[in-house]
Design a protein around this motif. Structure first.
Motif, PDB file in Angstrom:
ATOM      1  N   PHE A  48       0.834  -1.201   0.000  1.00 16.24           N
ATOM      2  CA  PHE A  48       0.000   0.000   0.000  1.00 16.24           C
ATOM      3  C   PHE A  48       0.872   1.254   0.000  1.00 16.24           C
ATOM      4  CE2 PHE A  48      -2.524   3.148   2.531  1.00 16.24           C
ATOM      5  CZ  PHE A  48      -3.516   3.376   1.583  1.00 16.24           C
ATOM      6  N   ILE A  49       1.888   1.256   0.844  1.00 13.27           N
ATOM      7  CA  ILE A  49       2.807   2.396   0.908  1.00 13.27           C
ATOM      8  C   ILE A  49       3.492   2.582  -0.446  1.00 13.27           C
ATOM      9  CG2 ILE A  49       4.973   3.211   1.942  1.00 13.27           C
ATOM     10  CD1 ILE A  49       4.005   1.772   4.573  1.00 13.27           C
ATOM     11  N   GLN A  50       3.909   1.507  -1.052  1.00 13.00           N
ATOM     12  CA  GLN A  50       4.558   1.571  -2.367  1.00 13.00           C
ATOM     13  C   GLN A  50       3.620   2.180  -3.411  1.00 13.00           C
ATOM     14  OE1 GLN A  50       7.855  -0.049  -3.669  1.00 13.00           O
ATOM     15  NE2 GLN A  50       8.107   0.941  -1.694  1.00 13.00           N
ATOM     16  N   ARG A  51       2.352   1.803  -3.381  1.00 17.21           N
ATOM     17  CA  ARG A  51       1.387   2.366  -4.345  1.00 17.21           C
ATOM     18  C   ARG A  51       1.194   3.862  -4.123  1.00 17.21           C
ATOM     19  NH1 ARG A  51      -0.813  -2.521  -3.115  1.00 17.21           N
ATOM     20  NH2 ARG A  51      -2.431  -1.682  -1.768  1.00 17.21           N
ATOM     21  N   LEU A  52       1.184   4.286  -2.866  1.00 18.53           N
ATOM     22  CA  LEU A  52       1.048   5.715  -2.576  1.00 18.53           C
ATOM     23  C   LEU A  52       2.267   6.490  -3.060  1.00 18.53           C
ATOM     24  CD1 LEU A  52      -0.612   5.556   0.964  1.00 18.53           C
ATOM     25  CD2 LEU A  52      -1.710   6.075  -1.224  1.00 18.53           C
ATOM     26  N   TYR A  53       3.454   5.923  -2.852  1.00 16.81           N
ATOM     27  CA  TYR A  53       4.667   6.560  -3.384  1.00 16.81           C
ATOM     28  C   TYR A  53       4.608   6.618  -4.905  1.00 16.81           C
ATOM     29  CZ  TYR A  53       7.521   6.998   0.857  1.00 16.81           C
ATOM     30  OH  TYR A  53       8.029   7.376   2.075  1.00 16.81           O
ATOM     31  N   ALA A  54       4.179   5.533  -5.531  1.00 17.78           N
ATOM     32  CA  ALA A  54       4.092   5.492  -6.995  1.00 17.78           C
ATOM     33  C   ALA A  54       3.095   6.525  -7.523  1.00 17.78           C
ATOM     34  CB  ALA A  54       3.700   4.089  -7.458  1.00 17.78           C
ATOM     35  N   ALA A  55       2.115   6.878  -6.712  1.00 15.15           N
ATOM     36  CA  ALA A  55       1.136   7.901  -7.097  1.00 15.15           C
ATOM     37  C   ALA A  55       1.697   9.310  -6.919  1.00 15.15           C
ATOM     38  CB  ALA A  55      -0.145   7.736  -6.268  1.00 15.15           C
ATOM     39  N   GLY A  56       2.929   9.408  -6.437  1.00 15.90           N
ATOM     40  CA  GLY A  56       3.563  10.710  -6.308  1.00 15.90           C
ATOM     41  C   GLY A  56       3.408  11.368  -4.950  1.00 15.90           C
ATOM     42  N   LEU A  57       2.935  10.612  -3.970  1.00 17.25           N
ATOM     43  CA  LEU A  57       2.749  11.193  -2.638  1.00 17.25           C
ATOM     44  C   LEU A  57       4.044  11.134  -1.844  1.00 17.25           C
ATOM     45  CD1 LEU A  57      -0.739   9.699  -1.703  1.00 17.25           C
ATOM     46  CD2 LEU A  57      -0.210  11.823  -2.903  1.00 17.25           C
ATOM     47  N   SER A  58       4.250  12.119  -1.008  1.00 18.36           N
ATOM     48  CA  SER A  58       5.432  12.163  -0.147  1.00 18.36           C
ATOM     49  C   SER A  58       5.189  11.333   1.111  1.00 18.36           C
ATOM     50  CB  SER A  58       5.731  13.609   0.252  1.00 18.36           C
ATOM     51  OG  SER A  58       4.696  14.101   1.098  1.00 18.36           O
ATOM     52  N   ARG A  60       5.429  12.388   4.058  1.00 14.57           N
ATOM     53  CA  ARG A  60       4.637  13.232   4.966  1.00 14.57           C
ATOM     54  C   ARG A  60       3.145  13.097   4.668  1.00 14.57           C
ATOM     55  NH1 ARG A  60       4.671  19.790   5.164  1.00 14.57           N
ATOM     56  NH2 ARG A  60       3.050  19.986   6.724  1.00 14.57           N
ATOM     57  N   THR A  61       2.799  13.140   3.396  1.00  9.95           N
ATOM     58  CA  THR A  61       1.393  13.005   3.013  1.00  9.95           C
ATOM     59  C   THR A  61       0.872  11.614   3.361  1.00  9.95           C
ATOM     60  OG1 THR A  61       1.655  14.614   1.237  1.00  9.95           O
ATOM     61  CG2 THR A  61      -0.225  13.111   1.068  1.00  9.95           C
ATOM     62  N   ILE A  62       1.680  10.605   3.097  1.00 15.90           N
ATOM     63  CA  ILE A  62       1.268   9.233   3.420  1.00 15.90           C
ATOM     64  C   ILE A  62       1.023   9.111   4.922  1.00 15.90           C
ATOM     65  CG2 ILE A  62       1.976   6.811   3.407  1.00 15.90           C
ATOM     66  CD1 ILE A  62       3.545   7.481   0.784  1.00 15.90           C
ATOM     67  N   THR A  63       1.895   9.713   5.714  1.00 10.90           N
ATOM     68  CA  THR A  63       1.725   9.689   7.170  1.00 10.90           C
ATOM     69  C   THR A  63       0.380  10.310   7.570  1.00 10.90           C
ATOM     70  OG1 THR A  63       4.099   9.799   7.520  1.00 10.90           O
ATOM     71  CG2 THR A  63       2.716  10.446   9.368  1.00 10.90           C
ATOM     72  N   GLU A  64      -0.011  11.352   6.856  1.00 11.91           N
ATOM     73  CA  GLU A  64      -1.287  12.019   7.153  1.00 11.91           C
ATOM     74  C   GLU A  64      -2.484  11.177   6.721  1.00 11.91           C
ATOM     75  OE1 GLU A  64      -1.340  16.046   5.665  1.00 11.91           O
ATOM     76  OE2 GLU A  64       0.717  16.371   6.315  1.00 11.91           O
ATOM     77  N   ARG A  83      -6.980  15.880   2.483  1.00 13.95           N
ATOM     78  CA  ARG A  83      -5.567  15.799   2.097  1.00 13.95           C
ATOM     79  C   ARG A  83      -5.424  15.282   0.672  1.00 13.95           C
ATOM     80  NH1 ARG A  83      -1.332  17.820   1.315  1.00 13.95           N
ATOM     81  NH2 ARG A  83       0.601  17.018   2.136  1.00 13.95           N
ATOM     82  N   MET A  84      -6.225  14.297   0.298  1.00 16.73           N
ATOM     83  CA  MET A  84      -6.158  13.767  -1.068  1.00 16.73           C
ATOM     84  C   MET A  84      -6.596  14.815  -2.086  1.00 16.73           C
ATOM     85  SD  MET A  84      -7.229   9.731  -0.719  1.00 16.73           S
ATOM     86  CE  MET A  84      -8.693   9.984   0.279  1.00 16.73           C
ATOM     87  N   GLU A  85      -7.594  15.613  -1.746  1.00 19.36           N
ATOM     88  CA  GLU A  85      -8.020  16.696  -2.642  1.00 19.36           C
ATOM     89  C   GLU A  85      -6.888  17.706  -2.839  1.00 19.36           C
ATOM     90  OE1 GLU A  85     -11.590  18.060  -0.702  1.00 19.36           O
ATOM     91  OE2 GLU A  85     -12.837  16.558  -1.711  1.00 19.36           O
TER      92      GLU A  85
END
Length: 137
Positions: A48-58, A60-64, A83-85
């Motif tokens: 899941f974390i890898q997919r969020l990184y692949a989507a361009g999220l930092s 910090r954003t993932i932590t939020e 946050r996603m918006e």
């Protein structure tokens, strides 16, 4: 499972897992000797974390966003949506800038092509026995 086992199962490096833990995206329990121990569910979490990184999220954003995953509630869901918006708006602005940059590059390429069509090769100087001619000063 130990960190190497998780890395292999999730298809990531041990270094990545240490970074995720440092960023508080992933947690482990420590053995008395200090070895990290992870749960089977952490394989999916790393994916899941890898997919969020692949989507361009930092990180910090993932932590939020993770509270919505870890403790779903109306409040965490609302915070995650907000946050996603924000991230979507940021990505849209970045895409618009990339399109402008690409369009400017296309213009430069068109100008270059047009210029190259106007270039004519100068006729080659007659050969003097294979020796290049030298100008006398």
């Amino acid at each position: 499972m130990r960190i190497g086992e998780l890395a292999k199962a999730a298809g990531v490096s041990v270094r990545s897992l240490r970074y995720y833990e440092e960023q508080r995206l992933l947690t482990s329990e420590r053995s008395p000797s200090g070895q990290r121990h992870f749960r089977e569910a952490d394989i999916d979490r790393v994916g899941f974390i890898q997919r969020l990184y692949a989507a361009g999220l930092s990180s910090r954003t993932i932590t939020e966003l993770l509270p919505c995953v870890d403790a779903p509630s109306e409040a965490t869901s609302d915070a995650a949506m907000e946050r996603m918006e924000q991230e979507r708006e940021r990505l849209s602005a970045h895409i618009e800038e990339l399109v402008r940059t690409r369009d400017a590059l296309d213009g430069l390429m068109a100008t270059n092509r047009a210029h190259r069509k106007t270039l004519r090769r100068a006729p080659a100087a007659p050969s003097s026995g294979g020796q290049p001619s030298r100008a006398v000063a």
